[in-house]
Scaffold this motif. Structure first.
Motif, PDB file in Angstrom:
ATOM      1  N   LEU A   1       0.841  -1.211   0.000  1.00 17.56           N
ATOM      2  CA  LEU A   1       0.000   0.000   0.000  1.00 17.56           C
ATOM      3  C   LEU A   1       0.868   1.250   0.000  1.00 17.56           C
ATOM      4  O   LEU A   1       0.629   2.191  -0.763  1.00 17.56           O
ATOM      5  CB  LEU A   1      -0.923   0.005   1.224  1.00 17.56           C
ATOM      6  N   PHE A   2       1.890   1.236   0.848  1.00 17.71           N
ATOM      7  CA  PHE A   2       2.780   2.412   0.924  1.00 17.71           C
ATOM      8  C   PHE A   2       3.563   2.599  -0.376  1.00 17.71           C
ATOM      9  O   PHE A   2       3.780   3.727  -0.811  1.00 17.71           O
ATOM     10  CB  PHE A   2       3.728   2.297   2.131  1.00 17.71           C
ATOM     11  N   THR A   3       3.968   1.483  -0.991  1.00 18.47           N
ATOM     12  CA  THR A   3       4.705   1.578  -2.256  1.00 18.47           C
ATOM     13  C   THR A   3       3.808   2.113  -3.369  1.00 18.47           C
ATOM     14  O   THR A   3       4.220   2.954  -4.167  1.00 18.47           O
ATOM     15  CB  THR A   3       5.253   0.193  -2.653  1.00 18.47           C
ATOM     16  N   SER A   4       2.570   1.611  -3.421  1.00 13.74           N
ATOM     17  CA  SER A   4       1.615   2.113  -4.420  1.00 13.74           C
ATOM     18  C   SER A   4       1.389   3.607  -4.220  1.00 13.74           C
ATOM     19  O   SER A   4       1.389   4.383  -5.183  1.00 13.74           O
ATOM     20  CB  SER A   4       0.259   1.400  -4.283  1.00 13.74           C
ATOM     21  N   ALA A   5       1.208   4.021  -2.958  1.00 13.31           N
ATOM     22  CA  ALA A   5       0.947   5.432  -2.647  1.00 13.31           C
ATOM     23  C   ALA A   5       2.147   6.291  -3.052  1.00 13.31           C
ATOM     24  O   ALA A   5       2.002   7.351  -3.661  1.00 13.31           O
ATOM     25  CB  ALA A   5       0.638   5.595  -1.162  1.00 13.31           C
ATOM     26  N   HIS A   6       3.344   5.790  -2.725  1.00 13.41           N
ATOM     27  CA  HIS A   6       4.573   6.507  -3.071  1.00 13.41           C
ATOM     28  C   HIS A   6       4.653   6.741  -4.578  1.00 13.41           C
ATOM     29  O   HIS A   6       5.022   7.826  -5.043  1.00 13.41           O
ATOM     30  CB  HIS A   6       5.771   5.687  -2.578  1.00 13.41           C
ATOM     31  N   ALA A   7       4.285   5.703  -5.344  1.00 14.33           N
ATOM     32  CA  ALA A   7       4.391   5.792  -6.811  1.00 14.33           C
ATOM     33  C   ALA A   7       3.449   6.840  -7.389  1.00 14.33           C
ATOM     34  O   ALA A   7       3.714   7.381  -8.466  1.00 14.33           O
ATOM     35  CB  ALA A   7       4.112   4.422  -7.435  1.00 14.33           C
ATOM     36  N   ILE A   8       2.340   7.114  -6.711  1.00 19.60           N
ATOM     37  CA  ILE A   8       1.424   8.148  -7.231  1.00 19.60           C
ATOM     38  C   ILE A   8       1.552   9.453  -6.420  1.00 19.60           C
ATOM     39  O   ILE A   8       0.700  10.326  -6.510  1.00 19.60           O
ATOM     40  CB  ILE A   8      -0.048   7.664  -7.299  1.00 19.60           C
ATOM     41  N   ARG A   9       2.606   9.542  -5.641  1.00 16.98           N
ATOM     42  CA  ARG A   9       2.874  10.750  -4.835  1.00 16.98           C
ATOM     43  C   ARG A   9       1.716  11.098  -3.903  1.00 16.98           C
ATOM     44  O   ARG A   9       1.319  12.241  -3.776  1.00 16.98           O
ATOM     45  CB  ARG A   9       3.242  11.938  -5.730  1.00 16.98           C
ATOM     46  N   LEU A  10       1.226  10.026  -3.267  1.00 24.83           N
ATOM     47  CA  LEU A  10       0.159  10.173  -2.272  1.00 24.83           C
ATOM     48  C   LEU A  10       0.742   9.841  -0.906  1.00 24.83           C
ATOM     49  O   LEU A  10       1.419   8.818  -0.752  1.00 24.83           O
ATOM     50  CB  LEU A  10      -0.984   9.199  -2.605  1.00 24.83           C
ATOM     51  N   LYS A  11       0.489  10.713   0.059  1.00 22.11           N
ATOM     52  CA  LYS A  11       1.002  10.467   1.400  1.00 22.11           C
ATOM     53  C   LYS A  11      -0.069   9.728   2.201  1.00 22.11           C
ATOM     54  O   LYS A  11      -1.185  10.230   2.369  1.00 22.11           O
ATOM     55  CB  LYS A  11       1.344  11.809   2.069  1.00 22.11           C
ATOM     56  N   VAL A  12       0.275   8.518   2.650  1.00 18.68           N
ATOM     57  CA  VAL A  12      -0.655   7.789   3.525  1.00 18.68           C
ATOM     58  C   VAL A  12      -0.717   8.564   4.844  1.00 18.68           C
ATOM     59  O   VAL A  12       0.334   8.883   5.414  1.00 18.68           O
ATOM     60  CB  VAL A  12      -0.156   6.339   3.765  1.00 18.68           C
ATOM     61  N   PRO A  13      -1.930   8.877   5.340  1.00 18.42           N
ATOM     62  CA  PRO A  13      -2.017   9.799   6.485  1.00 18.42           C
ATOM     63  C   PRO A  13      -1.670   9.177   7.834  1.00 18.42           C
ATOM     64  O   PRO A  13      -2.185   9.621   8.859  1.00 18.42           O
ATOM     65  CB  PRO A  13      -3.486  10.261   6.445  1.00 18.42           C
ATOM     66  N   THR A  14      -0.807   8.170   7.847  1.00 14.45           N
ATOM     67  CA  THR A  14      -0.368   7.577   9.106  1.00 14.45           C
ATOM     68  C   THR A  14       0.883   6.749   8.829  1.00 14.45           C
ATOM     69  O   THR A  14       1.209   6.505   7.674  1.00 14.45           O
ATOM     70  CB  THR A  14      -1.485   6.700   9.719  1.00 14.45           C
ATOM     71  N   ASP A  15       1.561   6.296   9.892  1.00 14.05           N
ATOM     72  CA  ASP A  15       2.732   5.435   9.648  1.00 14.05           C
ATOM     73  C   ASP A  15       2.298   3.966   9.622  1.00 14.05           C
ATOM     74  O   ASP A  15       1.160   3.638   9.950  1.00 14.05           O
ATOM     75  CB  ASP A  15       3.818   5.694  10.690  1.00 14.05           C
ATOM     76  N   LYS A  16       3.238   3.097   9.240  1.00 16.42           N
ATOM     77  CA  LYS A  16       2.880   1.692   8.997  1.00 16.42           C
ATOM     78  C   LYS A  16       2.374   0.986  10.252  1.00 16.42           C
ATOM     79  O   LYS A  16       1.385   0.257  10.210  1.00 16.42           O
ATOM     80  CB  LYS A  16       4.097   0.939   8.425  1.00 16.42           C
ATOM     81  N   GLU A  17       3.056   1.186  11.379  1.00 13.32           N
ATOM     82  CA  GLU A  17       2.662   0.490  12.619  1.00 13.32           C
ATOM     83  C   GLU A  17       1.274   0.928  13.074  1.00 13.32           C
ATOM     84  O   GLU A  17       0.447   0.112  13.487  1.00 13.32           O
ATOM     85  CB  GLU A  17       3.698   0.726  13.733  1.00 13.32           C
ATOM     86  N   THR A  18       1.023   2.243  13.004  1.00 15.35           N
ATOM     87  CA  THR A  18      -0.291   2.764  13.398  1.00 15.35           C
ATOM     88  C   THR A  18      -1.374   2.207  12.478  1.00 15.35           C
ATOM     89  O   THR A  18      -2.457   1.808  12.923  1.00 15.35           O
ATOM     90  CB  THR A  18      -0.288   4.308  13.324  1.00 15.35           C
ATOM     91  N   LEU A  19      -1.052   2.125  11.191  1.00 17.52           N
ATOM     92  CA  LEU A  19      -2.037   1.610  10.234  1.00 17.52           C
ATOM     93  C   LEU A  19      -2.371   0.150  10.535  1.00 17.52           C
ATOM     94  O   LEU A  19      -3.539  -0.256  10.507  1.00 17.52           O
ATOM     95  CB  LEU A  19      -1.504   1.777   8.808  1.00 17.52           C
ATOM     96  N   LYS A  20      -1.338  -0.639  10.867  1.00 18.26           N
ATOM     97  CA  LYS A  20      -1.578  -2.045  11.222  1.00 18.26           C
ATOM     98  C   LYS A  20      -2.493  -2.137  12.442  1.00 18.26           C
ATOM     99  O   LYS A  20      -3.381  -2.983  12.513  1.00 18.26           O
ATOM    100  CB  LYS A  20      -0.250  -2.751  11.519  1.00 18.26           C
ATOM    101  N   ASN A  21      -2.254  -1.234  13.376  1.00 17.47           N
ATOM    102  CA  ASN A  21      -3.072  -1.181  14.578  1.00 17.47           C
ATOM    103  C   ASN A  21      -4.539  -0.828  14.243  1.00 17.47           C
ATOM    104  O   ASN A  21      -5.466  -1.447  14.760  1.00 17.47           O
ATOM    105  CB  ASN A  21      -2.434  -0.128  15.487  1.00 17.47           C
ATOM    106  N   TYR A  22      -4.737   0.125  13.356  1.00 14.16           N
ATOM    107  CA  TYR A  22      -6.102   0.491  12.923  1.00 14.16           C
ATOM    108  C   TYR A  22      -6.792  -0.712  12.261  1.00 14.16           C
ATOM    109  O   TYR A  22      -7.983  -0.951  12.462  1.00 14.16           O
ATOM    110  CB  TYR A  22      -6.061   1.642  11.912  1.00 14.16           C
ATOM    111  N   VAL A  23      -6.020  -1.443  11.447  1.00 14.77           N
ATOM    112  CA  VAL A  23      -6.586  -2.614  10.760  1.00 14.77           C
ATOM    113  C   VAL A  23      -7.060  -3.632  11.800  1.00 14.77           C
ATOM    114  O   VAL A  23      -8.185  -4.134  11.736  1.00 14.77           O
ATOM    115  CB  VAL A  23      -5.553  -3.254   9.796  1.00 14.77           C
ATOM    116  N   ARG A  24      -6.193  -3.892  12.785  1.00 12.07           N
ATOM    117  CA  ARG A  24      -6.568  -4.876  13.815  1.00 12.07           C
ATOM    118  C   ARG A  24      -7.790  -4.422  14.597  1.00 12.07           C
ATOM    119  O   ARG A  24      -8.691  -5.210  14.890  1.00 12.07           O
ATOM    120  CB  ARG A  24      -5.396  -5.122  14.766  1.00 12.07           C
TER     121      ARG A  24
END
Ligand code: PXG
Length: 285
Positions: free
Chosen positions: A53-76
């Motif tokens: 997800l972060f790589t896809s976002a990076h490729a389209i110059r989109l900033k994911v509005p959180t960091d990876k660990e926090t996002l994993k936590n939101y998913v859980r």
């Protein structure tokens, strides 16, 4: 009672989980997503999906509005709030609210959405008897147009091929690239078995870097199969002993007919069945 949907920084009732009509995800398909399985309460290949997800976002110059660990936590939290033990997660980041112009940089904040729900599976009968597919006339996106590695919210390329399949009363279509080589199916990667050697097109042929593909390649190698990445032509499909598709929703499913030609025995072959069983053991352990 509807689902609980994660919207940006907290859970919302499904009825309140809405996006603006000015969201560029809606206006332009400007955004990225992931589809992830939950098996026995565990998020399958969680890191790999978050990384993609972060790589896809990076490729389209989109900033994911959180960091990876926090996002994993939101998913859980979303999985737990909906009490999903075996199901499906859709993770979406849109460009967010902008104007009616294309300019993505006007959109101040990406919109994060997480849905955890039951999964719609292919009927069991198709795992036993296999899928019939056609070659789509719609080519996979040219890598210098929209790179197929980007799991973007704009799936029209795949949808056009899917319509061709539906028009033929089939569920999947094989997509080729601009050079005529096999890329993938509309929502799954593809593998060919010939004389027990397993071949899948390289990502450079225009396929998504599938997470199921990677897991199946590893399981196959661990079980002594010869697995290689190489370009495949339409003839290689017609001449295959077995063909199977891999993906988050489909897992591993045999293909028994391509363009009216039976593949191998016309039933999912021994390698396909073995790898499906290995994949099931691995995911349900
Ligand atoms: N190619 C394409 C174009 C995809 O969209 C795959 C390959 C397989 O990748 P993964 O990482 O899932 O092994 C996909 C993924 C659905 C659905 O509901 C489709 C996908 C993922 C989840 C759900 O049809 N496609």
């Amino acid at each position: 009672m509807g689902l609980k949907i994660w919207m940006n920084d907290g859970l919302a009732d499904e009825a309140d989980a809405k996006v603006s009509v000015f969201d560029h995800g809606l206006l332009y398909g400007d955004g990225v997503f992931e589809g992830i399985r939950v098996y026995n309460g565990k998020v399958f290949e969680h890191d790999a999906h978050i990384n993609r997800l972060f790589t896809s976002a990076h490729a389209i110059r989109l900033k994911v509005p959180t960091d990876k660990e926090t996002l994993k936590n939101y998913v859980r939290q979303t999985v737990d709030a909906n009490n999903i033990k075996n199901g499906y997660i859709r993770l979406i980041v849109t460009r967010g609210v902008g104007t009616l112009g294309l300019n993505p940089l006007i959109c101040k904040q990406g919109q994060l959405i997480i849905i955890a729900d039951k999964i719609q599976l292919y009927p069991q009968e198709l795992y036993e008897n296999g899928l019939r597919v056609i070659s789509a006339s719609t080519l996979r996106n040219h890598p210098q147009s929209v790179p197929p590695q980007i799991k973007s919210l704009n799936y029209l390329n795949n949808i056009l091929a899917k319509i061709e399949a539906i028009d033929h009363n089939m569920l999947e279509a094989i997509m080729y690239n601009h050079e005529g080589f096999v890329a993938e199916a509309t929502g799954d990667n593809i593998f060919v078995v010939k004389e027990r050697k397993i071949t899948t097109p390289p990502i450079s042929a225009g396929s998504l870097d599938g997470i199921t593909r990677k897991v199946v390649m590893r399981l196959a190698k661990e079980n002594g199969y010869d697995v290689r990445e190489a370009n495949l032509a339409r003839y290689d499909l017609y001449d295959a002993d077995e063909i199977f598709l891999t993906g988050t929703a489909a897992e591993v499913i045999g293909v028994v007919e391509v363009d009216g030609r039976p593949i191998g025995s016309g039933k999912p072959g021994p390698v396909t069945r073995d790898l499906l069983s290995k994949f099931e053991q691995y995911t349900r352990q």
